[in-house]
Design a protein around this motif. Structure first.
Motif, PDB file in Angstrom:
ATOM      1  N   LYS A   7      34.322  45.038  39.923  1.00  0.00           N
ATOM      2  CA  LYS A   7      33.218  44.161  39.525  1.00  0.00           C
ATOM      3  C   LYS A   7      32.253  44.867  38.558  1.00  0.00           C
ATOM      4  O   LYS A   7      31.690  44.239  37.655  1.00  0.00           O
ATOM      5  CB  LYS A   7      32.477  43.691  40.773  1.00  0.00           C
ATOM      6  N   VAL A   9      40.646  33.316  46.394  1.00  0.00           N
ATOM      7  CA  VAL A   9      39.306  32.732  46.477  1.00  0.00           C
ATOM      8  C   VAL A   9      38.295  33.806  46.884  1.00  0.00           C
ATOM      9  O   VAL A   9      37.228  33.945  46.275  1.00  0.00           O
ATOM     10  CB  VAL A   9      39.289  31.567  47.476  1.00  0.00           C
ATOM     11  N   ALA A  10      38.633  34.598  47.904  1.00  0.00           N
ATOM     12  CA  ALA A  10      37.733  35.659  48.359  1.00  0.00           C
ATOM     13  C   ALA A  10      37.554  36.733  47.298  1.00  0.00           C
ATOM     14  O   ALA A  10      36.450  37.261  47.103  1.00  0.00           O
ATOM     15  CB  ALA A  10      38.273  36.275  49.652  1.00  0.00           C
ATOM     16  N   ASP A  34      35.223  35.468  44.624  1.00  0.00           N
ATOM     17  CA  ASP A  34      33.833  35.454  45.096  1.00  0.00           C
ATOM     18  C   ASP A  34      33.192  36.838  44.994  1.00  0.00           C
ATOM     19  O   ASP A  34      31.988  36.948  44.776  1.00  0.00           O
ATOM     20  CB  ASP A  34      33.777  34.957  46.537  1.00  0.00           C
ATOM     21  N   PRO A  83      30.413  36.483  41.805  1.00  0.00           N
ATOM     22  CA  PRO A  83      29.702  35.851  42.922  1.00  0.00           C
ATOM     23  C   PRO A  83      28.806  34.689  42.540  1.00  0.00           C
ATOM     24  O   PRO A  83      28.575  33.793  43.353  1.00  0.00           O
ATOM     25  CB  PRO A  83      28.883  37.002  43.510  1.00  0.00           C
ATOM     26  N   ASN A  84      28.313  34.674  41.325  1.00  0.00           N
ATOM     27  CA  ASN A  84      27.319  33.667  40.942  1.00  0.00           C
ATOM     28  C   ASN A  84      27.851  32.630  39.968  1.00  0.00           C
ATOM     29  O   ASN A  84      27.077  31.876  39.381  1.00  0.00           O
ATOM     30  CB  ASN A  84      26.095  34.356  40.333  1.00  0.00           C
ATOM     31  N   LYS A 143      30.581  29.426  38.900  1.00  0.00           N
ATOM     32  CA  LYS A 143      31.431  28.344  39.373  1.00  0.00           C
ATOM     33  C   LYS A 143      32.887  28.709  39.110  1.00  0.00           C
ATOM     34  O   LYS A 143      33.219  29.263  38.062  1.00  0.00           O
ATOM     35  CB  LYS A 143      31.083  27.052  38.635  1.00  0.00           C
ATOM     36  N   LYS A 144      33.738  28.421  40.080  1.00  0.00           N
ATOM     37  CA  LYS A 144      35.163  28.691  39.924  1.00  0.00           C
ATOM     38  C   LYS A 144      35.943  27.374  39.846  1.00  0.00           C
ATOM     39  O   LYS A 144      35.565  26.381  40.451  1.00  0.00           O
ATOM     40  CB  LYS A 144      35.714  29.519  41.088  1.00  0.00           C
ATOM     41  N   TYR A 201      39.542  26.047  40.867  1.00  0.00           N
ATOM     42  CA  TYR A 201      40.686  26.417  41.699  1.00  0.00           C
ATOM     43  C   TYR A 201      41.904  25.586  41.299  1.00  0.00           C
ATOM     44  O   TYR A 201      41.796  24.380  41.073  1.00  0.00           O
ATOM     45  CB  TYR A 201      40.350  26.203  43.180  1.00  0.00           C
TER      46      TYR A 201
END
Length: 211
Positions: free
Chosen positions: A45, A63-64, A67, A71-72, A74-75, A77
């Motif tokens: 990161k 997904v984890a 994140d 972290p901040n 929008k993803k 999927y």
């Protein structure tokens, strides 16, 4: 090279799971990140490029990982970014499969053989290519310059087969868990046309892993 014309695409393999550490086949099987996996992602990161859009396999380990890396943000999927489906081999180790005819044939010809109740390499590549075409169109339409993908070893290898500046085979690419590869195109149109990238920052070589 005009910075506002180029495209940067970063490919990240999810963090390692306990099943990966045990060398189990976990294509569509959901698995949690191991503590080691989270630790490596936190280090990655610190050095990752920025991304305007983050595309993520919908399986828990990706997904984890996304994140942690983003972290901040929008993803988006997408099931098309999943690993190949290993069917009856899911959750099992290679030494548990050696007596299976489909497994022994697959070891000799993985491109044309498939696991029982699993996914063929052709179907896997077709769904990945369909997803890739979608993001090419989005890149051109929305003038996107920086994108990231959080996926699995198989999809990342196949994307590198198609997009890396120098052609290599599927198994020549060995992405590290929790780390990434960055591809750069000199202009957005070249990416949209499906051309190979002009620059690549690759991860170190490692042993083959499953999932």
């Amino acid at each position: 090279m005009e910075l506002d014309r180029r495209v940067v695409l970063s490919l990240y393999r999810h963090g390692v799971t306990q099943a990966n550490q045990e060398k189990r086949y976990i294509g569509w099987t959901d698995a949690l990140l191991a503590a080691d996996g989270e630790k490596v992602l936190q280090q990655t990161k610190k050095y990752r490029p920025e991304a305007q859009r983050v595309y993520v396999s919908d399986l828990t380990r990706c997904v984890a990982s996304a994140d942690i890396l983003f972290p901040n943000q929008k993803k988006i999927y997408h099931k098309g970014l999943r690993e190949i489906h290993f069917g009856e081999w899911e959750g099992r180790k290679a030494d548990e499969l050696m007596n299976r005819t489909d497994f022994s044939k697959w070891l000799n010809d993985p491109t044309n053989m498939e696991p029982e109740n699993g996914e063929s390499f052709l179907v896997f590549t077709e769904r990945l290519n369909e997803w890739l075409q979608t993001i090419r169109e989005e890149c051109l339409r929305d003038h996107i310059s920086n994108m990231a993908i959080v996926s699995h070893g198989g999809p990342i290898r196949q994307l590198l087969v198609q997009l890396a500046p120098t052609p290599q085979s599927f198994w020549d690419w060995k992405p590290l868990h929790g780390q990434g590869v960055t591809l750069v195109w000199s202009d957005r149109e070249a990416f949209g046309r499906g051309e190979r990238c002009t620059l690549l920052s690759a991860v170190p070589i490692m042993e083959k892993e499953n999932g």
